[in-house]
Design a protein around this motif. Structure first.
Motif, short mmCIF file in Angstrom:
data_model
loop_
_atom_site.label_atom_id
_atom_site.label_comp_id
_atom_site.label_asym_id
_atom_site.label_seq_id
_atom_site.Cartn_x
_atom_site.Cartn_y
_atom_site.Cartn_z
N MET A 1 -38.10 -13.82 23.03
CA MET A 1 -39.22 -13.72 22.11
C MET A 1 -39.10 -14.68 20.93
N LYS A 2 -37.92 -15.22 20.67
CA LYS A 2 -37.74 -16.08 19.50
C LYS A 2 -38.71 -17.26 19.53
N ASN A 3 -39.35 -17.50 18.40
CA ASN A 3 -40.32 -18.60 18.23
C ASN A 3 -41.64 -18.38 18.94
N LYS A 4 -41.87 -17.22 19.50
CA LYS A 4 -43.18 -16.91 20.05
C LYS A 4 -44.17 -16.70 18.90
N GLU A 18 -46.03 -3.25 8.97
CA GLU A 18 -44.68 -2.99 9.48
C GLU A 18 -44.42 -3.76 10.77
N ILE A 19 -45.43 -3.88 11.61
CA ILE A 19 -45.29 -4.69 12.82
C ILE A 19 -45.03 -6.15 12.46
N ALA A 20 -45.78 -6.65 11.49
CA ALA A 20 -45.59 -8.03 11.04
C ALA A 20 -44.17 -8.23 10.52
N LYS A 21 -43.71 -7.30 9.70
CA LYS A 21 -42.35 -7.38 9.15
C LYS A 21 -41.31 -7.44 10.26
N TYR A 22 -41.49 -6.62 11.28
CA TYR A 22 -40.54 -6.53 12.39
C TYR A 22 -40.49 -7.84 13.17
N PHE A 23 -41.65 -8.38 13.51
CA PHE A 23 -41.69 -9.62 14.29
C PHE A 23 -41.20 -10.82 13.48
N ILE A 24 -41.50 -10.85 12.20
CA ILE A 24 -41.01 -11.93 11.35
C ILE A 24 -39.49 -11.91 11.30
N ALA A 25 -38.90 -10.72 11.18
CA ALA A 25 -37.45 -10.58 11.13
C ALA A 25 -36.80 -11.01 12.44
N LYS A 26 -37.56 -10.89 13.54
CA LYS A 26 -37.05 -11.30 14.86
C LYS A 26 -37.27 -12.80 15.11
N GLN A 27 -37.63 -13.54 14.06
CA GLN A 27 -37.81 -14.99 14.11
C GLN A 27 -38.98 -15.42 14.99
N ASN A 28 -40.01 -14.59 15.01
CA ASN A 28 -41.26 -14.99 15.65
C ASN A 28 -42.16 -15.63 14.61
N ASN A 29 -43.11 -16.42 15.09
CA ASN A 29 -44.16 -16.95 14.23
C ASN A 29 -45.29 -15.93 14.20
N VAL A 30 -45.77 -15.59 13.01
CA VAL A 30 -46.74 -14.51 12.87
C VAL A 30 -47.97 -14.98 12.09
N VAL A 31 -49.14 -14.66 12.64
CA VAL A 31 -50.40 -14.89 11.95
C VAL A 31 -50.95 -13.52 11.57
N ALA A 218 -43.73 -0.40 15.55
CA ALA A 218 -43.33 -1.81 15.60
C ALA A 218 -42.32 -2.05 16.72
N GLU A 219 -41.38 -1.13 16.87
CA GLU A 219 -40.38 -1.26 17.94
C GLU A 219 -41.04 -1.24 19.31
N ALA A 220 -42.00 -0.34 19.48
CA ALA A 220 -42.72 -0.25 20.76
C ALA A 220 -43.53 -1.52 21.01
N ALA A 221 -44.15 -2.05 19.96
CA ALA A 221 -44.93 -3.28 20.11
C ALA A 221 -44.04 -4.44 20.52
N TYR A 222 -42.86 -4.51 19.94
CA TYR A 222 -41.93 -5.59 20.28
C TYR A 222 -41.49 -5.47 21.74
N TYR A 223 -41.22 -4.25 22.16
CA TYR A 223 -40.82 -4.03 23.55
C TYR A 223 -41.91 -4.47 24.53
N LEU A 224 -43.14 -4.08 24.26
CA LEU A 224 -44.24 -4.47 25.14
C LEU A 224 -44.50 -5.97 25.09
N ALA A 225 -44.33 -6.56 23.92
CA ALA A 225 -44.56 -8.00 23.78
C ALA A 225 -43.54 -8.80 24.59
N SER A 226 -42.34 -8.26 24.72
CA SER A 226 -41.28 -8.99 25.42
C SER A 226 -41.17 -8.61 26.90
N SER A 227 -41.81 -7.52 27.30
CA SER A 227 -41.71 -7.08 28.69
C SER A 227 -42.51 -7.99 29.62
N GLU A 228 -41.95 -8.26 30.78
CA GLU A 228 -42.62 -9.11 31.76
C GLU A 228 -43.19 -8.33 32.94
#
Length: 247
Positions: A1-4, A18-31, A218-228
């Motif tokens: 997920m890094k840099n997504k 909170e979702i934005a905070k979580y993804f930013i901390a995971k080094q994603n690009n966030v709009v 936020a944790e659930a969102a990150y899991y779904l965002a990274s799941s294939e």
């Protein structure tokens, strides 16, 4: 997920922030998006004005806002990998008191906002043959509460649940995963807006006998965002709310 690159609507307060905070901390690009520019600027500052995030104020019930969000993501980060349709409104009102203006508000912001923003991102995801869309629904679609009359917003959220499944079917061939998170009672400013002074008083609606925290969504969102390999699903993040109660 890094840099997504992640687009998050309704990101200025509560769960979206909170979702934005979580993804930013995971080094994603966030709009980040919100209809309230003042709140959005404040949220961005509270997140320490990160270099891997930008924000754009706009009403998602207008199709143009989704297009602007996609254009900004491409301009700043070159891709659109994940969309989190978090923006929405919700308040109880007895069925017989609901007016047309109430229905218009919920359908415009909740359903049309999700619909239009998704329409804006899917062409880019088709080009990439990859992407994830996460919609925010509610457990009340599948588990109604008689003492909480909210037919107008719940109808719009139910439409989002159905939209999720249909989008998953239409765009699975393009490797675009579409899922819904259905939160239970989550600690956020929403409770105050609905007149609930003590959100913890609702703990008994969950088998775990507590309300949820925004970071758990936020944790659930990150899991779904990274799941294939998860698509078309509704994930209840609700402490057992749909299974039973701890009253």
């Amino acid at each position: 997920m890094k840099n997504k690159t992640i687009i998050i609507t309704g990101a200025s307060t509560g769960i979206g922030k909170e979702i934005a905070k979580y993804f930013i901390a995971k080094q994603n690009n966030v709009v980040l998006n919100s209809s309230n520019e003042e709140n959005l600027k404040k949220a961005y500052a509270e997140l320490s004005s990160p270099s891997n995030a930008v924000y754009l104020a706009g009403d998602i019930s207008k199709a143009e806002t989704g297009k602007r969000l996609v254009n900004l993501a491409l301009e700043k980060f070159n891709t659109v990998d994940v969309l989190i349709n978090n923006a929405g409104v919700f308040a109880p009102k007895p069925f017989l008191d609901v007016e047309e203006k109430d229905l218009d508000r919920y359908w415009s912001i909740n359903l049309k906002g999700t619909y239009f923003t998704t329409q804006a991102v899917i062409p880019e995801m088709i080009k990439q043959q990859n992407g994830a869309i996460i919609n925010i629904g509610t457990v009340l679609v599948d588990h109604a509460i008689g003492g909480f009359p909210a037919t107008a917003p719940i109808s719009s959220k139910g439409a989002i649940h159905s939209l999720t499944r249909q989008l998953a079917a239409e765009f699975g061939k393009n490797n675009i995963k579409v899922n819904t998170i259905a939160p239970g009672i989550i600690r956020s400013p929403l409770q105050g807006k609905m007149g609930i002074e003590d959100a913890d008083s609702l703990a008994g609606l969950h088998l775990l006998n507590r309300i949820g925290e925004a970071h758990e969504i936020a944790e659930a969102a990150y899991y779904l965002a990274s799941s294939e390999f998860i698509t078309g699903e509704t994930i209840n993040v609700a402490g057992g709310h749909t299974i039973g109660h701890a009253l």
